[in-house]
Design a protein around this motif. Sequence first.
Motif, PDB file in Angstrom:
ATOM      1  N   GLU A 281       0.511  -1.294  -0.149  1.00  0.00           N
ATOM      2  CA  GLU A 281       0.084   0.217  -0.060  1.00  0.00           C
ATOM      3  C   GLU A 281       0.736   1.426  -0.037  1.00  0.00           C
ATOM      4  O   GLU A 281       0.670   1.920  -1.096  1.00  0.00           O
ATOM      5  CB  GLU A 281      -1.012   0.262   1.146  1.00  0.00           C
ATOM      6  CG  GLU A 281      -2.518   0.742   1.381  1.00  0.00           C
ATOM      7  CD  GLU A 281      -2.473   0.993   2.705  1.00  0.00           C
ATOM      8  OE1 GLU A 281      -2.276   0.600   3.726  1.00  0.00           O
ATOM      9  OE2 GLU A 281      -3.269   1.736   2.670  1.00  0.00           O
ATOM     10  N   LEU A 282       2.190   1.031   0.804  1.00  0.00           N
ATOM     11  CA  LEU A 282       3.123   2.782   0.428  1.00  0.00           C
ATOM     12  C   LEU A 282       3.523   2.308  -0.355  1.00  0.00           C
ATOM     13  O   LEU A 282       4.056   3.596  -1.418  1.00  0.00           O
ATOM     14  CB  LEU A 282       3.922   2.272   2.318  1.00  0.00           C
ATOM     15  CG  LEU A 282       3.109   2.636   3.746  1.00  0.00           C
ATOM     16  CD1 LEU A 282       4.401   2.615   4.310  1.00  0.00           C
ATOM     17  CD2 LEU A 282       2.451   3.389   3.885  1.00  0.00           C
ATOM     18  N   TYR A 283       3.419   1.480  -1.310  1.00  0.00           N
ATOM     19  CA  TYR A 283       4.893   1.784  -1.658  1.00  0.00           C
ATOM     20  C   TYR A 283       3.847   2.197  -3.740  1.00  0.00           C
ATOM     21  O   TYR A 283       4.452   3.213  -3.922  1.00  0.00           O
ATOM     22  CB  TYR A 283       4.544   0.339  -2.903  1.00  0.00           C
ATOM     23  CG  TYR A 283       5.669   0.028  -4.036  1.00  0.00           C
ATOM     24  CD1 TYR A 283       6.928   0.820  -4.580  1.00  0.00           C
ATOM     25  CD2 TYR A 283       4.628  -1.134  -5.410  1.00  0.00           C
ATOM     26  CE1 TYR A 283       7.184   0.069  -5.696  1.00  0.00           C
ATOM     27  CE2 TYR A 283       5.133  -1.026  -6.205  1.00  0.00           C
ATOM     28  CZ  TYR A 283       6.503  -0.259  -7.082  1.00  0.00           C
ATOM     29  OH  TYR A 283       7.113   0.115  -8.014  1.00  0.00           O
ATOM     30  N   PHE A 284       2.356   1.288  -3.333  1.00  0.00           N
ATOM     31  CA  PHE A 284       1.609   2.321  -4.169  1.00  0.00           C
ATOM     32  C   PHE A 284       1.513   3.541  -3.782  1.00  0.00           C
ATOM     33  O   PHE A 284       1.749   4.358  -5.182  1.00  0.00           O
ATOM     34  CB  PHE A 284       0.166   1.967  -4.070  1.00  0.00           C
ATOM     35  CG  PHE A 284      -0.731   2.084  -5.319  1.00  0.00           C
ATOM     36  CD1 PHE A 284      -0.605   1.862  -6.548  1.00  0.00           C
ATOM     37  CD2 PHE A 284      -1.723   2.852  -4.715  1.00  0.00           C
ATOM     38  CE1 PHE A 284      -2.085   1.944  -7.298  1.00  0.00           C
ATOM     39  CE2 PHE A 284      -2.440   3.479  -5.685  1.00  0.00           C
ATOM     40  CZ  PHE A 284      -2.877   2.746  -6.820  1.00  0.00           C
ATOM     41  N   LYS A 285       1.504   4.569  -2.965  1.00  0.00           N
ATOM     42  CA  LYS A 285       1.230   5.342  -2.515  1.00  0.00           C
ATOM     43  C   LYS A 285       2.800   6.769  -3.088  1.00  0.00           C
ATOM     44  O   LYS A 285       2.415   7.397  -4.303  1.00  0.00           O
ATOM     45  CB  LYS A 285       1.201   5.716  -1.379  1.00  0.00           C
ATOM     46  CG  LYS A 285      -0.047   5.448  -0.443  1.00  0.00           C
ATOM     47  CD  LYS A 285      -0.355   5.889   0.538  1.00  0.00           C
ATOM     48  CE  LYS A 285      -2.104   5.469   1.041  1.00  0.00           C
ATOM     49  NZ  LYS A 285      -2.323   5.240   2.222  1.00  0.00           N
ATOM     50  N   THR A 286       3.812   5.579  -3.283  1.00  0.00           N
ATOM     51  CA  THR A 286       4.600   6.651  -3.411  1.00  0.00           C
ATOM     52  C   THR A 286       4.639   6.814  -4.763  1.00  0.00           C
ATOM     53  O   THR A 286       4.777   7.390  -5.310  1.00  0.00           O
ATOM     54  CB  THR A 286       6.356   5.339  -2.834  1.00  0.00           C
ATOM     55  OG1 THR A 286       6.101   5.605  -1.328  1.00  0.00           O
ATOM     56  CG2 THR A 286       7.298   6.752  -2.936  1.00  0.00           C
ATOM     57  N   MET A 287       4.517   5.614  -5.376  1.00  0.00           N
ATOM     58  CA  MET A 287       4.815   5.724  -6.815  1.00  0.00           C
ATOM     59  C   MET A 287       3.318   6.495  -7.676  1.00  0.00           C
ATOM     60  O   MET A 287       4.243   7.038  -8.445  1.00  0.00           O
ATOM     61  CB  MET A 287       4.918   3.976  -7.554  1.00  0.00           C
ATOM     62  CG  MET A 287       5.207   2.706  -7.073  1.00  0.00           C
ATOM     63  SD  MET A 287       7.458   3.902  -7.651  1.00  0.00           S
ATOM     64  CE  MET A 287       6.450   4.306  -9.979  1.00  0.00           C
ATOM     65  N   LYS A 288       2.221   6.905  -7.220  1.00  0.00           N
ATOM     66  CA  LYS A 288       1.616   7.592  -6.668  1.00  0.00           C
ATOM     67  C   LYS A 288       1.756   9.121  -7.554  1.00  0.00           C
ATOM     68  O   LYS A 288       1.939   9.685  -8.337  1.00  0.00           O
ATOM     69  CB  LYS A 288       0.415   8.060  -6.246  1.00  0.00           C
ATOM     70  CG  LYS A 288      -1.021   8.313  -6.900  1.00  0.00           C
ATOM     71  CD  LYS A 288      -1.681   8.082  -5.507  1.00  0.00           C
ATOM     72  CE  LYS A 288      -3.299   8.719  -6.387  1.00  0.00           C
ATOM     73  NZ  LYS A 288      -4.588   8.766  -4.769  1.00  0.00           N
ATOM     74  N   GLU A 289       3.102   8.989  -5.944  1.00  0.00           N
ATOM     75  CA  GLU A 289       3.323  10.538  -5.880  1.00  0.00           C
ATOM     76  C   GLU A 289       4.683  10.678  -7.186  1.00  0.00           C
ATOM     77  O   GLU A 289       4.669  12.137  -7.486  1.00  0.00           O
ATOM     78  CB  GLU A 289       4.260  10.171  -4.598  1.00  0.00           C
ATOM     79  CG  GLU A 289       2.824  11.322  -3.553  1.00  0.00           C
ATOM     80  CD  GLU A 289       2.638  12.268  -3.966  1.00  0.00           C
ATOM     81  OE1 GLU A 289       3.677  13.801  -4.433  1.00  0.00           O
ATOM     82  OE2 GLU A 289       1.385  12.726  -3.946  1.00  0.00           O
ATOM     83  N   ALA A 290       5.098   9.775  -7.468  1.00  0.00           N
ATOM     84  CA  ALA A 290       6.499   9.319  -8.363  1.00  0.00           C
ATOM     85  C   ALA A 290       5.857  10.206  -9.648  1.00  0.00           C
ATOM     86  O   ALA A 290       6.448  11.325 -10.654  1.00  0.00           O
ATOM     87  CB  ALA A 290       7.296   8.366  -8.175  1.00  0.00           C
ATOM     88  N   LEU A 291       4.843   9.745 -10.421  1.00  0.00           N
ATOM     89  CA  LEU A 291       3.833   9.966 -11.389  1.00  0.00           C
ATOM     90  C   LEU A 291       3.683  10.577 -11.551  1.00  0.00           C
ATOM     91  O   LEU A 291       2.802  11.289 -13.058  1.00  0.00           O
ATOM     92  CB  LEU A 291       3.077   8.066 -12.041  1.00  0.00           C
ATOM     93  CG  LEU A 291       3.617   7.192 -12.004  1.00  0.00           C
ATOM     94  CD1 LEU A 291       2.677   6.012 -11.988  1.00  0.00           C
ATOM     95  CD2 LEU A 291       4.988   6.923 -12.910  1.00  0.00           C
ATOM     96  N   LEU A 292       2.860  11.524 -10.464  1.00  0.00           N
ATOM     97  CA  LEU A 292       2.613  12.872 -10.337  1.00  0.00           C
ATOM     98  C   LEU A 292       3.507  14.281 -11.142  1.00  0.00           C
ATOM     99  O   LEU A 292       2.732  14.878 -11.767  1.00  0.00           O
ATOM    100  CB  LEU A 292       2.034  13.525  -9.123  1.00  0.00           C
ATOM    101  CG  LEU A 292       1.659  14.091  -8.613  1.00  0.00           C
ATOM    102  CD1 LEU A 292       0.121  14.936  -9.315  1.00  0.00           C
ATOM    103  CD2 LEU A 292       1.474  15.386  -7.232  1.00  0.00           C
ATOM    104  N   MET A 293       4.235  13.659 -11.562  1.00  0.00           N
ATOM    105  CA  MET A 293       6.013  14.768 -11.764  1.00  0.00           C
ATOM    106  C   MET A 293       5.172  15.101 -13.619  1.00  0.00           C
ATOM    107  O   MET A 293       5.468  15.718 -13.832  1.00  0.00           O
ATOM    108  CB  MET A 293       6.772  14.018 -11.823  1.00  0.00           C
ATOM    109  CG  MET A 293       8.398  14.944 -12.234  1.00  0.00           C
ATOM    110  SD  MET A 293       8.613  15.769 -11.378  1.00  0.00           S
ATOM    111  CE  MET A 293       9.926  15.176 -10.054  1.00  0.00           C
ATOM    112  N   ASP A 294       4.142  14.167 -14.013  1.00  0.00           N
ATOM    113  CA  ASP A 294       4.279  13.992 -15.370  1.00  0.00           C
ATOM    114  C   ASP A 294       3.198  15.077 -15.475  1.00  0.00           C
ATOM    115  O   ASP A 294       3.336  16.659 -16.147  1.00  0.00           O
ATOM    116  CB  ASP A 294       3.358  12.866 -15.596  1.00  0.00           C
ATOM    117  CG  ASP A 294       3.623  13.302 -17.199  1.00  0.00           C
ATOM    118  OD1 ASP A 294       3.627  13.648 -18.450  1.00  0.00           O
ATOM    119  OD2 ASP A 294       2.426  11.858 -18.093  1.00  0.00           O
TER     120      ASP A 294
END
Length: 515
Positions: A281-294
């Motif tokens: 769940e935390l991993y998913f949240k980190t990746m969501k924040e990372a992909l927000l860069m776009d």
Amino acid sequence: MKHFLKSTGIIVLLASNALFAQNQVTLSADLGKHTINRHIYGHFAEHLGKCIYGGFYVGENNTKIPNKDGVRMDVVNALKKMKIPNLRWPGGCFADTYQWKDGIGPKANRPKIVNVWWGNVTEDNSFGTHDFLNMCELIGTEPYLAGNVGSGTVKDLSDWVQYVNFKGVSPMSDLRAKNGRPEPWKVRYWGVGNEAWGCGGNMKPDYYANIYRQYATFMNASWENNESLFRIASGASDNDYQWTETLMREIPHKMLEGIAVHHYSVIDWKQKGPSTTFTEELYFKTMKEALLMDELITRHSTVMDKYDPVKKVALVVDEWGGWYDVEPGTNPGFLFQQNTMRDAVLAGATLNIFHKHCERVRMANLAQVVNVLQSVILTNEEKMILTPTYHVMEMYNVHQDATMLPVAVQSNDYVVGNEKLPAVSVSASRDKNGLTHVSLVNIDPNKPQEITVNLRGMKASGVTGRILTSAKVQDYNSFENPGKVQPASFNGANLNGEVLKVKLPPVSVVVLELK
Ligand code: AHR
């Protein structure tokens, strides 16, 4: 009958899922227009924790760790191999407290400084301007100096420019020569403050825009008549588009070469989560924040396009990366965290985003290079290890200064609970030798991804590749097991005419080379 309809529905659903379960990429090799500036592969070194002292610099008298003028050679050699194009220094928040004149001249005479942002530790200023700029020459990287606007003066910054860059006779260039360096270093990249909305002075955008104009006016001692500085305005935090809008509107563009933006992939500033023992769940949240860069880059670029349609001013993402809780037992002010396969896919996906936006994003700096946040290198006394993020940066360096080739990506979803993210991220470029490189990331830690890449406008005769993956997304390199996560050759790609089929294992980063 009812039962039959129900099962027909299921069949239709399964059929459509099966169709969709195929990631599709179209690569337009004949439509490349823009260069992926190598400076988006930049890094960041702040006086913070063990980044400078213990990370880069171990002192001239250190006999245990091989060094040149106190700078450890294992770190220098690793960064050379990674092809680091630029290095930002001395901060970060530290930059707006830094008095550069305290860091020159005989080391025994240098005043001490308390690092108020990062642990209140006392530093002896033994690593200063000469040490940093000579180190950049040793590594073969371009320095990016962050000027003190928050607590400094216009004259301090103007003097710093003259000290490092002026070729003729002047008070500052004479002082430089007296301190052992007659020739200027020719520093092109200059930050005018850092996070001026926060630790750099808590300014409002209009106020900072005026201050910027004043500072930039006096940053004029270039090293040759025809070479000028690349001045970067302190930029927005994340989605503060108003900040970017104000700067673009209020600063004459002839005084401005770049505007920064900072975005960290942080789950919750109060509870950032562990760097290695995180849940899915935390991993998913980190990746969501990372992909927000776009989205962030798209929206900041839209604002910039309004005032600068010819894209003269660069968007400089000079702080990015994953930010987690510090390793248990370490100083909370030192921001020391481990680096796992999560960070590797975060880096790969973010670099793919930068490639996509390379017309506007022409510089970026991962935070930070050694022992702080998403590091590429960790040190512990004599030991040094390379993190999974290092390996991604090294694998991806084939894209530096290559022509970006547009890709259209249709990805399967990576689903956790009620939320989903695209599982696959892709970018491509052609280098000056005519080789095409395709970078692919599978963020899904559970499922492999089969990807069909349709190659348009090119004829490839062969494919080779390298992969970074590991059994678990939490896997990392430690001082005890430094080679757990490292690149290997990849044989999961098959070329058949204009169709490339790739099978990515769960949580993996692949770079392919097409001849
Ligand atoms: O990278 C750590 C800190 O994060 C930097 O000093 C600051 O600019 C940002 O808030």
